[in-house]
Design a protein around this motif. Structure first.
Motif, PDB file in Angstrom:
ATOM      1  N   ASP A   1      42.000  40.685  36.992  1.00  0.00           N
ATOM      2  CA  ASP A   1      42.900  41.624  37.647  1.00  0.00           C
ATOM      3  C   ASP A   1      42.021  42.590  38.651  1.00  0.00           C
ATOM      4  N   PRO A   2      42.656  43.233  39.778  1.00  0.00           N
ATOM      5  CA  PRO A   2      42.114  43.933  40.599  1.00  0.00           C
ATOM      6  C   PRO A   2      41.308  45.148  39.847  1.00  0.00           C
TER       7      PRO A   2
ATOM      8  N   GLY B   1      41.947  41.672  44.480  1.00  0.00           N
ATOM      9  CA  GLY B   1      43.394  41.119  44.377  1.00  0.00           C
ATOM     10  C   GLY B   1      43.499  40.495  45.819  1.00  0.00           C
ATOM     11  N   THR B   2      44.798  40.192  46.351  1.00  0.00           N
ATOM     12  CA  THR B   2      45.225  38.876  46.955  1.00  0.00           C
ATOM     13  C   THR B   2      44.992  39.332  48.524  1.00  0.00           C
TER      14      THR B   2
ATOM     15  N   VAL C   1      42.191  35.041  45.598  1.00  0.00           N
ATOM     16  CA  VAL C   1      41.993  36.163  45.278  1.00  0.00           C
ATOM     17  C   VAL C   1      40.602  36.575  45.987  1.00  0.00           C
TER      18      VAL C   1
END
Lengths: 261, 498
Positions: free
Chosen positions: B252-253, B271-272, B295
């Motif tokens: 997870d971020p 994140g992405t 990611v």
């Protein structure tokens, strides 16, 4: 080239014998084992006692290795170092057994927890490194006592005259030194110890010795968990768990330089 | 039931290892073999790529045989590796044209300055996320092209191949010439947004695209192994720090992992979308699973952490083994006013000051070796705090939990201090071998051995946890003092002494 000195060879034999006899040996036992006259043995014992290599228990009269012997050529094993060397194996044990893992070393008549790995589930647990546990009511403590003659329970002064009093924690705690001694004999035979609800109701613990390169037990590693999980229906311990604990103990001993046989 | 295990090959800086994991992510078997460190000149470090491959073959076979596992019981094999180390070999014979140039090697010092030109070390930063520095593979490859007789010609004729160690191992295993996005992100040659080789950078560095491997995801089947592991899918590749992030299940971020060894590597999942750092961190890839979006991550490394403990042992003799630092530090209640900033070769993230040198400050007649031991442990914690503060600022996410691994996590006092100065939970996972675990996870996912990342998350268990116990006012005061100590390191080197 001068010849060998017989009395030093005999002294060495006595020291070796004492190193193996975990709870100390009587004069008669030593003289029988070595097939030497009592007088000869006594003379050597007194000499060794004088230089601090042998101690005599004032109560039982039994002989055991003295502090001077134990500090010879040994470097005291630091608890933090033991944790560092044991880290991976303790994790593996927790993961295989599904239970929490602790490593203990003797500390002033009690067990000092030097490492703790959580039980691998999502429950909330608190690290209890640094906690002191009673020797006689834990598997860790029983292992430490069984394999190191110098580890004895913290003596609590009793109100009346009498022998050592072992404090009671549950209705299963062993409070009689005689019975404890019998159990330790078993522990030495088996090579591991266990305890059921002797410290905490509903909890079982089991442990095995960690040895250094001289074969001396420097600590113990064990698991602790609910009685329902660790004890089978026939009231006996789950032997698979015993093998996990002994595997971990052997692996750490190897890490400390002990030979596996 | 026959395919019960996933194998991870960890091709590291000092050794190669193979670890086999079972479905619960538990270690089943390990084997390890060290290779030679070759020092042809001061500052140069090389490895023999053939020796490394021979070691990899041995450790794989030994790891299986130790636990009576046959190759057909292995569902997949994953690769994790020392990053940036560069090797070029002949396409036909497979023979390396030169020893591999290791990430620590500084021979490209002048070259990177030259490549920076008037724009300086950030010339390619917007495209690739990295400043020009000797660590990264691009300049090392350029050095080989310039310095190995006839190599440029052979490269332009397509006769040689370049790779980081993942590429070398995968090529040896399968004959395919591929790398993954995380390893490619450490070459300086990959564009962070397109995840393709950046033609502008290639032109600027003078590198022919024909030598470069194909960039693939971190988790997919690159090919089937030949030889001993015949038929086993080779299904993941992750640089070591990226593998640790994945093995710590930082999916997870905002999730951060810290690997505490001689140095320390902190990586945050952002994140992405790539986050450009305003605070001296590196933008890099976290991982990319098959066709899913990549990611990204921010990375901050600390040069001197565990090595400071070794310095205390080897150079001062205050302790006889590294773990004894905890024993010594526990002889006192606090640092006694003493602070130790180990800027041995300058300050790195987030300061980047090469003119700094180490200081021990705040000394009074009261300070004893216990206080210095404490200051040593605190130095690791405060350096972590500086990097974490920079991450929080760049990614605009507050850290709540730091997932730690590496040798120094055995030090309970350090872990408590870390939690205290970060004001965050510090958690150690059950399996400390997170790097190998990450490579195994990515490989297992690719072949369906594990169905999804949620299953991996369920495998993750806390082995230990530390929570903050320090009063906020004390934390403030100590951080203030640490910053004062850091200021005292600056400007020690007054001119470029090269």
């Amino acid at each position: 080239m001068p010849g060998r000195i017989q009395s030093i060879e005999r002294a060495a034999a006595i020291l070796r014998l004492l190193a193996g006899g975990a709870r100390g040996l009587s004069l008669a036992e030593i003289s029988r084992s070595l097939e030497l006259p009592k007088g000869t043995v006594l003379g050597i014992l007194r000499t060794l006692q004088h230089v601090g290599f042998v101690e005599q228990d004032p109560e039982s009269g039994r002989y055991r290795l003295g502090g001077g012997m134990l500090s010879l050529g040994t470097r005291y094993l630091d608890g933090n170092e033991l944790r560092t060397r044991a880290l991976n194996w303790a994790d593996t044990l927790a993961s295989r057994s599904g239970e929490s893992v602790r490593i203990g070393t003797p500390h002033q008549g009690r067990v000092l927890v030097v490492h703790h790995v959580f039980r691998p589930d999502s429950s909330r647990q608190t690290l209890d490194v640094g906690t002191l546990l009673p020797l006689h009511a834990t598997a860790l403590g029983k292992v430490l006592m069984a394999f190191d003659p110098l580890v004895t329970p913290l003596e609590e002064a009793s109100a009346e005259e009498g022998p050592v009093v072992l404090p009671s924690y549950t209705r299963f705690t062993i409070t009689s030194p005689g019975e404890l001694e019998k159990q330790l004999e078993e522990v030495r035979d088996n090579g591991w110890a266990w305890e059921a609800e002797e410290l905490v109701d509903g909890e079982v613990s089991l442990a095995a010795p960690i040895r250094d390169r001289r074969g001396t037990a420097v600590g113990a590693i064990g698991v602790r968990g609910a009685v329902e999980r660790l004890r089978g229906p026939d009231n006996r311990l789950d032997m698979e768990q015993v093998s996990y604990v002994r595997d971990a103990a052997r692996a750490i001993s190897r890490e400390l330089g002990a030979t596996p046989y | 039931m026959s395919q019960q295990y996933v194998a991870a090959i960890d091709q590291g800086t000092t050794s190669s290892r193979c670890i086999l994991f079972d479905r619960d992510g538990r270690i089943v078997s390990v084997d390890q073999r060290e290779h030679r460190q070759i020092f042809p000149r001061p500052g140069w470090v090389e490895h023999d790529a053939d020796e490394i491959w021979a070691n990899v073959e041995v450790v794989v076979q030994n790891a299986l045989e130790k636990s009576d596992i046959t190759p057909d019981q292995v569902a997949a094999v994953g690769i994790t590796n020392q990053r940036e180390t560069t090797v070029v070999w002949d396409k036909e014979t497979g023979e390396p044209v030169h020893n591999a140039i290791v990430w620590q090697d500084t021979r490209t010092d002048d070259l990177v300055r030259e490549l920076g030109g008037t724009e300086g070390q950030d010339r390619f930063r917007a495209a690739c996320g990295l400043p020009l520095a000797t660590y990264f593979s691009g300049p090392k490859l350029r050095w080989l092209l310039d310095n190995v007789d006839g190599l440029r010609g052979r490269a332009e004729r397509g006769e040689v191949l370049f790779g980081t160690m993942d590429t070398w191992i995968i090529w040896k295993l399968t004959g395919r010439h591929v790398t993954d996005v995380t390893n490619a992100s450490r070459t300086m040659l990959m564009n962070l947004s397109t995840l393709e080789w950046d033609s502008e950078i290639l032109d600027a560095m003078g590198i022919p695209a024909s030598v470069l491997p194909e960039i693939r995801s971190s988790s997919e089947v690159y090919g089937e192994a030949r030889g001993y592991l015949s038929g086993v899918p080779v299904a993941s590749s992750l640089g070591d720090q990226h593998a640790a992030l994945f093995g710590q299940t930082c999916f997870d971020p905002g999730d951060v992992k810290g690997t505490y060894g001689t140095g320390t590597f902190l990586v945050m999942n952002t994140g992405t979308e790539p986050v450009t750092s305003e605070n001296g961190l590196l933008t890099t890839l976290g991982y990319k699973l098959g066709d899913a979006p990549a990611v990204y991550a921010l990375e901050g490394s600390i040069a001197v952490t565990g090595s400071l403990v070794q310095w205390l042992r080897d150079n001062l003799g205050l302790i006889s083994t590294a773990p004894e630092i905890e024993t010594l530090a526990r002889t006192v209640e606090d640092n006694g006013g003493c602070y130790f900033v180990p800027a041995f070769s300058g300050l790195f993230a987030p300061h980047w000051r090469s003119d700094a040198r180490g200081v021990i400050t705040g000394l009074t007649g009261y300070v004893n070796k216990g206080h210095i031991a404490r200051a040593v442990l605190e130095a690791t914690a405060w350096q972590t705090r500086e990097v974490v503060d920079a991450m929080n600022a760049d990614a605009d996410i507050e850290l709540t939990t730091l997932k730690v691994d590496g040798g120094m996590t055995a030090d309970n006092l350090l872990m408590q201090i870390l939690s205290d100065v970060l004001d965050a939970e510090v958690v150690r996972p059950m399996v400390a071998e997170t790097t190998c675990l990450g490579a195994a996870y990515a490989a297992g996912l690719a072949v369906g051995y594990w169905p999804d990342v949620e299953t991996l998350r369920a495998n993750w268990h806390k082995a230990a946890e530390w929570t903050p116990e320090m009063e906020p006012a004390v934390r403030e005061r100590e951080y203030h003092n640490w910053n004062k100590a850091v200021k005292r390191t600056l400007g020690w080197i007054e001119h470029d002494e090269k």
